[in-house]
Design a protein around this motif. Structure first.
Motif, PDB file in Angstrom:
ATOM      1  N   GLY A 107      -0.910  39.059  -7.364  1.00 34.43           N
ATOM      2  CA  GLY A 107      -2.258  39.141  -7.925  1.00 34.43           C
ATOM      3  C   GLY A 107      -3.228  38.386  -7.034  1.00 34.43           C
ATOM      4  O   GLY A 107      -2.839  37.803  -6.013  1.00 34.43           O
ATOM      5  N   PRO A 108      -4.509  38.343  -7.416  1.00 34.63           N
ATOM      6  CA  PRO A 108      -5.505  37.644  -6.600  1.00 34.63           C
ATOM      7  C   PRO A 108      -5.241  36.138  -6.565  1.00 34.63           C
ATOM      8  O   PRO A 108      -4.904  35.533  -7.572  1.00 34.63           O
ATOM      9  CB  PRO A 108      -6.821  37.948  -7.327  1.00 34.63           C
ATOM     10  N   VAL A 109      -5.391  35.552  -5.379  1.00 31.13           N
ATOM     11  CA  VAL A 109      -5.256  34.100  -5.212  1.00 31.13           C
ATOM     12  C   VAL A 109      -6.410  33.613  -4.342  1.00 31.13           C
ATOM     13  O   VAL A 109      -6.603  34.109  -3.221  1.00 31.13           O
ATOM     14  CB  VAL A 109      -3.925  33.702  -4.559  1.00 31.13           C
ATOM     15  N   GLU A 110      -7.167  32.666  -4.852  1.00 27.27           N
ATOM     16  CA  GLU A 110      -8.271  32.087  -4.098  1.00 27.27           C
ATOM     17  C   GLU A 110      -7.750  30.964  -3.216  1.00 27.27           C
ATOM     18  O   GLU A 110      -6.913  30.164  -3.642  1.00 27.27           O
ATOM     19  CB  GLU A 110      -9.324  31.542  -5.057  1.00 27.27           C
ATOM     20  N   ALA A 111      -8.257  30.900  -1.978  1.00 24.57           N
ATOM     21  CA  ALA A 111      -7.826  29.842  -1.071  1.00 24.57           C
ATOM     22  C   ALA A 111      -8.897  29.552  -0.040  1.00 24.57           C
ATOM     23  O   ALA A 111      -9.738  30.399   0.273  1.00 24.57           O
ATOM     24  CB  ALA A 111      -6.525  30.230  -0.373  1.00 24.57           C
ATOM     25  N   SER A 112      -8.848  28.341   0.472  1.00 22.74           N
ATOM     26  CA  SER A 112      -9.691  27.926   1.585  1.00 22.74           C
ATOM     27  C   SER A 112      -8.759  27.510   2.715  1.00 22.74           C
ATOM     28  O   SER A 112      -7.832  26.719   2.506  1.00 22.74           O
ATOM     29  CB  SER A 112     -10.581  26.748   1.174  1.00 22.74           C
ATOM     30  N   PRO A 169       1.255  24.963   9.286  1.00 23.87           N
ATOM     31  CA  PRO A 169       0.665  25.296   7.984  1.00 23.87           C
ATOM     32  C   PRO A 169       1.146  24.385   6.860  1.00 23.87           C
ATOM     33  O   PRO A 169       2.330  24.087   6.742  1.00 23.87           O
ATOM     34  CB  PRO A 169       1.123  26.741   7.743  1.00 23.87           C
ATOM     35  N   VAL A 170       0.183  23.942   6.046  1.00 22.02           N
ATOM     36  CA  VAL A 170       0.478  23.087   4.887  1.00 22.02           C
ATOM     37  C   VAL A 170      -0.231  23.671   3.674  1.00 22.02           C
ATOM     38  O   VAL A 170      -1.459  23.834   3.679  1.00 22.02           O
ATOM     39  CB  VAL A 170       0.016  21.639   5.128  1.00 22.02           C
ATOM     40  N   MET A 171       0.523  23.981   2.646  1.00 24.24           N
ATOM     41  CA  MET A 171      -0.042  24.461   1.384  1.00 24.24           C
ATOM     42  C   MET A 171      -0.423  23.248   0.541  1.00 24.24           C
ATOM     43  O   MET A 171       0.401  22.365   0.296  1.00 24.24           O
ATOM     44  CB  MET A 171       0.977  25.315   0.638  1.00 24.24           C
ATOM     45  N   VAL A 172      -1.679  23.207   0.095  1.00 24.42           N
ATOM     46  CA  VAL A 172      -2.174  22.083  -0.702  1.00 24.42           C
ATOM     47  C   VAL A 172      -2.378  22.571  -2.133  1.00 24.42           C
ATOM     48  O   VAL A 172      -3.211  23.459  -2.381  1.00 24.42           O
ATOM     49  CB  VAL A 172      -3.489  21.528  -0.120  1.00 24.42           C
ATOM     50  N   ILE A 173      -1.627  22.004  -3.056  1.00 27.44           N
ATOM     51  CA  ILE A 173      -1.583  22.499  -4.436  1.00 27.44           C
ATOM     52  C   ILE A 173      -2.181  21.447  -5.371  1.00 27.44           C
ATOM     53  O   ILE A 173      -1.631  20.356  -5.527  1.00 27.44           O
ATOM     54  CB  ILE A 173      -0.134  22.825  -4.865  1.00 27.44           C
ATOM     55  N   VAL A 198      -5.331  26.023  -2.225  1.00 23.43           N
ATOM     56  CA  VAL A 198      -5.387  27.139  -3.166  1.00 23.43           C
ATOM     57  C   VAL A 198      -6.040  26.741  -4.493  1.00 23.43           C
ATOM     58  O   VAL A 198      -6.134  25.562  -4.826  1.00 23.43           O
ATOM     59  CB  VAL A 198      -3.973  27.683  -3.460  1.00 23.43           C
ATOM     60  N   SER A 199      -6.482  27.762  -5.216  1.00 22.41           N
ATOM     61  CA  SER A 199      -6.809  27.602  -6.639  1.00 22.41           C
ATOM     62  C   SER A 199      -5.642  28.180  -7.423  1.00 22.41           C
ATOM     63  O   SER A 199      -5.324  29.368  -7.285  1.00 22.41           O
ATOM     64  CB  SER A 199      -8.097  28.351  -7.003  1.00 22.41           C
ATOM     65  N   ARG A 200      -4.981  27.345  -8.196  1.00 22.59           N
ATOM     66  CA  ARG A 200      -3.856  27.840  -8.987  1.00 22.59           C
ATOM     67  C   ARG A 200      -4.353  28.793 -10.078  1.00 22.59           C
ATOM     68  O   ARG A 200      -5.538  28.775 -10.448  1.00 22.59           O
ATOM     69  CB  ARG A 200      -3.101  26.667  -9.622  1.00 22.59           C
ATOM     70  N   PRO A 201      -3.455  29.614 -10.613  1.00 20.84           N
ATOM     71  CA  PRO A 201      -3.868  30.557 -11.661  1.00 20.84           C
ATOM     72  C   PRO A 201      -4.565  29.866 -12.839  1.00 20.84           C
ATOM     73  O   PRO A 201      -4.111  28.841 -13.344  1.00 20.84           O
ATOM     74  CB  PRO A 201      -2.536  31.179 -12.098  1.00 20.84           C
ATOM     75  N   GLY A 202      -5.691  30.458 -13.241  1.00 28.39           N
ATOM     76  CA  GLY A 202      -6.504  29.908 -14.323  1.00 28.39           C
ATOM     77  C   GLY A 202      -7.629  29.033 -13.830  1.00 28.39           C
ATOM     78  O   GLY A 202      -8.443  28.562 -14.634  1.00 28.39           O
ATOM     79  N   TYR A 203      -7.702  28.813 -12.519  1.00 30.13           N
ATOM     80  CA  TYR A 203      -8.735  27.956 -11.937  1.00 30.13           C
ATOM     81  C   TYR A 203      -9.631  28.749 -10.997  1.00 30.13           C
ATOM     82  O   TYR A 203      -9.145  29.491 -10.132  1.00 30.13           O
ATOM     83  CB  TYR A 203      -8.092  26.787 -11.174  1.00 30.13           C
ATOM     84  N   LEU A 204     -10.954  28.596 -11.239  1.00 28.39           N
ATOM     85  CA  LEU A 204     -11.972  29.239 -10.416  1.00 28.39           C
ATOM     86  C   LEU A 204     -11.705  30.744 -10.328  1.00 28.39           C
ATOM     87  O   LEU A 204     -11.658  31.410 -11.340  1.00 28.39           O
ATOM     88  CB  LEU A 204     -12.053  28.569  -9.051  1.00 28.39           C
ATOM     89  N   ARG A 205     -11.468  31.280  -9.132  1.00 26.64           N
ATOM     90  CA  ARG A 205     -11.390  32.736  -8.993  1.00 26.64           C
ATOM     91  C   ARG A 205      -9.959  33.275  -8.925  1.00 26.64           C
ATOM     92  O   ARG A 205      -9.762  34.449  -8.604  1.00 26.64           O
ATOM     93  CB  ARG A 205     -12.179  33.182  -7.758  1.00 26.64           C
ATOM     94  N   THR A 206      -8.969  32.444  -9.252  1.00 25.79           N
ATOM     95  CA  THR A 206      -7.601  32.950  -9.382  1.00 25.79           C
ATOM     96  C   THR A 206      -7.312  33.185 -10.857  1.00 25.79           C
ATOM     97  O   THR A 206      -7.270  32.228 -11.635  1.00 25.79           O
ATOM     98  CB  THR A 206      -6.569  31.953  -8.821  1.00 25.79           C
ATOM     99  N   PRO A 207      -7.145  34.444 -11.277  1.00 22.68           N
ATOM    100  CA  PRO A 207      -6.937  34.712 -12.711  1.00 22.68           C
ATOM    101  C   PRO A 207      -5.601  34.167 -13.195  1.00 22.68           C
ATOM    102  O   PRO A 207      -4.629  34.070 -12.429  1.00 22.68           O
ATOM    103  CB  PRO A 207      -6.979  36.237 -12.797  1.00 22.68           C
ATOM    104  N   LEU A 208      -5.549  33.820 -14.471  1.00 26.41           N
ATOM    105  CA  LEU A 208      -4.347  33.223 -15.041  1.00 26.41           C
ATOM    106  C   LEU A 208      -3.154  34.168 -14.956  1.00 26.41           C
ATOM    107  O   LEU A 208      -2.014  33.721 -14.758  1.00 26.41           O
ATOM    108  CB  LEU A 208      -4.596  32.827 -16.501  1.00 26.41           C
TER     109      LEU A 208
END
Length: 317
Positions: A56-61, A68-72, A97-107
């Protein structure tokens, strides 16, 4: 949560908000709120992109150059919260990233913590990243643990900062209790504004007040809570998922792990940090004496070099 406890939390929250408004002055508070909210919305949309993944959609900067380092991020955050933490470190490519339910990543991109770990793997697939290190703070640490358990071959280093690994008695679970006080963004803005936070948290104020850089970092971090309503579904879900967290097989984690936890953390108990450090094989433990839930930032002079050395040590050759 018992009705009496819920009532006490609501009354305490209302009292803190009232104190914050009194300290600010209502006119000044409203004007500052309007300006900061507008600035936040503009900045949020400029600072990230929504990626279409198999989950699904995942927002990230994405910023920086290097491994590469994923910041959660933790509860009440978003990609912007992770970015504040990540900006303290150099020589690394950060995917915040924005985890699901936050900003533009749907739950529905991932409800459970295991599903959120799957969503992080799907984002890595979309970005063409085979392996990455993970820095997980607070609730984001719980997602990172699930990722290391589910995708050991794709996680070459794991940093757990003030990380959740078991149910919590009150703090984060209680966030969902405040719904009657947070149906609009103004009251959470007052309650969680740096001026109010430092007023009601003297330990944190003492740790950052004498250092302008640390003070500014905390201000930036707290600012990532706004707009609160864009993060509320994630907060509610976090409360549910944390409460339902089963016993995790930490002993089976194969990823090199660094655990950072303050012994004065009143959000995620220090005992959870000890549990991660002792149960994860060969984990390195950095306890922060007097450190609160913000220890990774309030004690940067300690945490930054240790994190950088740990990541350099384990970066794939």
């Amino acid at each position: 949560m018992k009705d009496k406890t819920k009532k006490q939390l609501l009354m305490g929250g209302a009292a803190a908000i009232g104190a914050g408004i009194a300290a600010w002055g209502i006119r000044k508070a409203i004007k500052t709120y309007e300006v900061e909210t507008t600035e936040s919305l503009i900045s949020l949309h400029k600072g990230s992109r929504v990626y279409q993944t198999a989950a699904g959609p995942v927002e990230a900067s994405i910023f920086g150059e290097g491994p590469p380092v994923m910041v959660i991020h933790g509860a009440a955050g978003g990609y912007d919260q992770g970015a504040v933490r990540a900006e303290q470190f150099e020589g690394i490519k950060y995917i915040s990233v924005s985890r699901p339910g936050y900003l533009r990543t749907p739950l529905d991109t991932g409800v459970t913590m295991a599903e959120q770990a799957d969503a992080m793997a799907a984002l890595m697939d979309t970005l063409g990243i085979e392996k990455a290190a993970f820095i997980g703070t607070s609730t984001g640490g719980l997602v990172s643990i699930h990722f290391a358990l589910r995708y050991p071959e794709r996680c070459w280093a794991l940093v757990l900062a003030s990380a959740v690994n078991a149910p919590l008695e009150l703090k984060i679970n209680a966030l969902a209790t405040f719904s009657p006080l947070v149906e609009t963004d103004f009251l959470p803005w007052v309650f969680l504004h740096p001026e109010t936070l430092l007023m009601i948290n003297p330990v944190l104020r003492k740790q950052v007040a004498a250092d302008p850089d640390k003070m500014e970092t905390i201000r930036q971090l707290v600012h990532t809570v706004y707009p609160f309503t864009l993060r509320l579904s994630g907060i509610h879900n976090d409360a549910t998922q944390i409460e339902a967290t089963p016993e995790l097989p930490l002993e089976t984690i194969k990823t090199p792990t660094l655990v950072i936890h303050g012994d004065a953390d009143d959000t995620v108990p220090f005992s959870q940090g000890i549990a991660s450090a002792t149960r994860i094989p060969n984990a390195k433990f950095l306890p922060i004496p007097g450190g609160t839930h913000y220890a990774i930032l309030t004690h940067l002079e300690i945490t930054r070099p240790v994190i950088m050395d740990f990541i350099r040590e384990h970066t794939p050759k």
